[in-house]
Design a protein around this motif. Structure first.
Motif, PDB file in Angstrom:
ATOM      1  N   UNK A 144      19.354  67.945  40.767  1.00 13.44           N
ATOM      2  CA  UNK A 144      18.180  68.678  41.258  1.00 13.44           C
ATOM      3  C   UNK A 144      18.415  70.188  41.281  1.00 13.44           C
ATOM      4  N   UNK A 145      17.383  70.925  40.902  1.00 17.37           N
ATOM      5  CA  UNK A 145      17.470  72.379  40.935  1.00 17.37           C
ATOM      6  C   UNK A 145      16.373  72.920  41.848  1.00 17.37           C
TER       7      UNK A 145
ATOM      8  N   UNK B  20      22.191  63.545  43.221  1.00 19.63           N
ATOM      9  CA  UNK B  20      23.355  64.326  42.791  1.00 19.63           C
ATOM     10  C   UNK B  20      23.457  65.682  43.471  1.00 19.63           C
ATOM     11  N   UNK B  21      22.460  66.055  44.283  1.00 24.29           N
ATOM     12  CA  UNK B  21      22.467  67.363  44.937  1.00 24.29           C
ATOM     13  C   UNK B  21      23.317  67.332  46.200  1.00 24.29           C
ATOM     14  N   UNK B  22      23.930  68.496  46.512  1.00 22.71           N
ATOM     15  CA  UNK B  22      24.734  68.608  47.729  1.00 22.71           C
ATOM     16  C   UNK B  22      26.017  67.798  47.660  1.00 22.71           C
ATOM     17  N   UNK B  23      26.629  67.779  46.475  1.00 17.82           N
ATOM     18  CA  UNK B  23      27.795  66.923  46.246  1.00 17.82           C
ATOM     19  C   UNK B  23      28.866  67.683  45.451  1.00 17.82           C
ATOM     20  N   UNK B  24      30.065  67.110  45.414  1.00 15.62           N
ATOM     21  CA  UNK B  24      31.035  67.408  44.360  1.00 15.62           C
ATOM     22  C   UNK B  24      31.118  66.139  43.521  1.00 15.62           C
ATOM     23  N   UNK B  25      30.917  66.276  42.226  1.00 12.31           N
ATOM     24  CA  UNK B  25      30.877  65.139  41.311  1.00 12.31           C
ATOM     25  C   UNK B  25      32.153  65.097  40.483  1.00 12.31           C
ATOM     26  N   UNK B  26      32.543  63.904  40.079  1.00 12.26           N
ATOM     27  CA  UNK B  26      33.749  63.720  39.259  1.00 12.26           C
ATOM     28  C   UNK B  26      33.389  62.796  38.097  1.00 12.26           C
TER      29      UNK B  26
END
Length: 618
Positions: A146-147, A183-189
């Motif tokens: 999200x943007x 997917x917003x407000x996260x650290x993704x791997x």
């Protein structure tokens, strides 16, 4: 013989004068300790004339790739050399704090020559990758992040495990940070190809940690422990030790809150003294670049814990600091962000500053020759890694050699152009944010740190005229004339109309003055609607439309907070019922075009009246 001796002496003096002009130093206080193995008394202005640089990645030949948030350009830079344009990323939408953000190189770059970038489109944030020799052929690695006008995250980095880590923001909707399906407000791997590693903490999900407001800095220590910087809202910014599956509290918690369900930060700062973006680790220290705080924070860590008192360096010297990285040359590289909202650019902005390690020879030799030589080693059969120089008509951000530095890359007499401005501390007035006082909010909407936008620092203003000057003039003559060929004059004495003939000689005839003859109007209208909801955090939507005949690049929307709302989390923080809410926004908006952003609201349960709304181009 005397003539030759005189000429040689003149050349030496010229080189010494230029080096002295371009290397910014201050005397070290008696008994001053060096921080983290780096000598902050001898910063070097290495590159000048960039526009809102954001991401930084180092090539095998020790040159660097730099992204520009608002222009979507990627430059290849080396201390003392004129930057070379690598490519312009298409479909980048730079409204708010979005745009072309992070950049990372594949861990196997020497073999596969793959570059990764994170950027905002008109509908989402995404990560794409491309081959060095063909930047236009992009492959989407991760999309659908999200943007919003604020909270876009954007840092990407490969960890010690070879996985790609992606930091995201809450896109201005705090509830996203706790939502497992968002997917917003996260650290993704993710894997380098975008697939999900089987050992991620949540099966089948790229989410590595959650409950973040807006992460813009990622780093690992020598033990492989991960750290991140995070913009808070109106109370606390954070430095966190990141663990798989960790919940970092936002929006329930900001700063230290004593809730056993969430991870507590290692360090907290008030937004006025931090607004932290980039993060780097070296010699037992984490270095965090502060935007609104106009300083570099050095935090001693060991074993995932803070082990000493954070130290402030470079406070007020160079203005807003965006990115910090440990270069392959052993120096700390720091980028400024003075062309973004809240900054006060000087004529050499934006800049890359290098901090030497203790004991490094001074002046240092440049790590690579100028002009973008082929990278070495180069994979067999692969194309040479040498981007073509700035194409004709493309802005050369650092004409006349651009950067300075004590290095030997710029020829015997690097251009002394930036000299009048580079002295950051003593310079009486022009210093970008010279007021070291952290509380000084740089712009009227500056308390944007309390908004969904990460402090004023993060509601940048994407100036539609990305180039500081259209004059490439990269020729670095051995001893340029003392006239400082006003290279990156940030206020591009607007000759916006391309009509003036390309003849580089600035004929003083009054004709090319900024052709104000173009008729047209600048106006906008705004609509606001509120969506109360029990199923998810309530939110509002603000739509701005350009109703004039000329493009607009910034605007201010004001509306009253209607009954039924407890507060609106707008650009100036939590607005009480009945109080005015103000959104100060930027982004190139063409006639007839519109842009919509969302923001958080509080709802007291009841009917919500429509507000009175005004929109004014600025």
């Amino acid at each position: 013989m005397p003539k030759r001796l005189s000429a040689a002496l003149a050349a030496v003096l010229c080189a010494m004068t230029a080096a002295a002009a371009l290397v910014v130093t201050r005397p070290a206080p008696a008994g001053a300790a060096v921080t983290g193995g780096f000598d902050f008394t001898r910063p070097q202005v290495a590159v000048t004339g960039l526009r809102s640089p954001w991401g930084l990645a180092f090539l095998p030949d020790r040159t660097a790739l730099v992204t520009e948030r608002t222009t979507a350009r990627i430059w290849r830079v080396s201390p003392g050399s004129t930057p070379a344009l690598v490519t312009i990323i298409p479909n980048v939408y730079p409204a708010g704090d979005g745009g072309l953000l992070g950049i990372a190189l594949s861990p196997a770059f020497v073999q596969d020559q793959t570059v990764y970038v994170y950027f905002s489109t008109s509908s989402d944030n995404r990560v794409v990758r491309f081959h060095w020799s063909n930047p236009s052929a992009q492959q989407v690695v991760l999309a659908g992040i999200p943007r919003g006008l604020t909270g876009n995250g954007g840092r990407i980095a490969f960890g010690p495990d070879g996985m790609l880590y992606v930091s995201t923001g809450d896109a201005g909707i705090p509830g996203y940070a706790q939502s497992s399906g968002n997917l917003a407000g996260k650290i993704l791997r993710i894997r380098p190809d975008g697939s999900i590693p089987p050992d991620n903490p949540f099966s089948g999900s790229p989410v590595y940690s959650y409950g973040h407001r807006n992460v813009q800095g990622l780093a690992w220590d020598t033990g492989g422990r991960m750290y991140a910087t995070e913009f808070g809202a109106d109370a606390w910014d954070e430095l966190n030790a990141i663990v798989p599956g960790g919940n970092y509290g936002w929006p329930v918690c900001e700063g230290v809150c004593g809730d056993p369900r969430v991870r507590e930060p290692l360090v907290t700062w008030h937004p006025a003294e931090a607004s932290p973006s980039g993060l780097a680790y070296a010699n037992g220290m984490l270095f965090a670049a502060a935007l609104r705080g106009t300083r570099l924070w050095a935090v001693p860590v060991a074993g995932g814990s803070i082990v000493g008192t954070p130290v402030v360096e470079l406070q007020g010297w160079f203005g807003r600091l965006r990115t910090v990285a440990l270069g392959p040359d052993g120096w700390l590289w720091v980028t400024t962000s003075n062309y973004d909202s809240g900054g006060t650019p000087v004529s050499s902005d934006d800049r890359i500053i290098r901090i030497p390690p203790v004991g490094d020879a001074w002046p240092p030799s440049s790590p690579s020759p100028s002009g973008g030589p082929p990278l070495s080693p180069s994979p067999s059969g692969g194309p040479p890694l040498s981007p073509s120089p700035s194409p004709s008509g493309a802005p050369s951000p650092s004409p006349s050699g651009g950067a300075g530095g004590g290095g030997g890359a710029g020829g015997p007499c690097p251009s002394p152009a930036p000299s009048p401005v580079e002295s950051p501390s003593p310079s009486p007035t022009p210093s970008p944010s010279a007021s070291p006082s952290p509380s000084a909010s740089p712009s009227p909407s500056a308390s944007a740190s309390s908004s969904p936008s990460p402090s004023p620092s993060d509601s940048p203003s994407p100036s539609p005229s990305p180039s500081p000057t259209p004059t490439p003039s990269p020729s670095v003559s051995p001893c340029p004339s003392p006239t400082p060929s006003p290279s990156p004059s940030p206020s591009p004495s607007p000759s916006p109309s391309p009509s003036p003939s390309p003849s580089p000689s600035p004929s003083p005839s009054p004709s090319p003055s900024p052709s104000p003859s173009a008729p047209g109007t600048r106006s906008c209208e705004a609509t606001v609607r509120f969506i109360p909801s029990w199923a998810r955090p309530p939110w509002g939507e603000l739509t701005v439309r350009n109703t004039g005949t000329l493009p607009i690049s910034s605007w201010i929307v004001t509306f009253t907070v209607p009954n039924g709302l407890t507060y609106v989390l707008a650009a100036n923080g939590r607005i009480p019922p009945g109080g005015p809410a103000i959104f100060a926004s930027t982004g190139l908006l063409m006639p007839g075009a519109a842009v919509t952003t969302t923001f958080a609201i509080g709802w007291t349960n009841g009917n919500v009246e429509a507000p009175e709304v005004t929109c004014t181009p600025t």
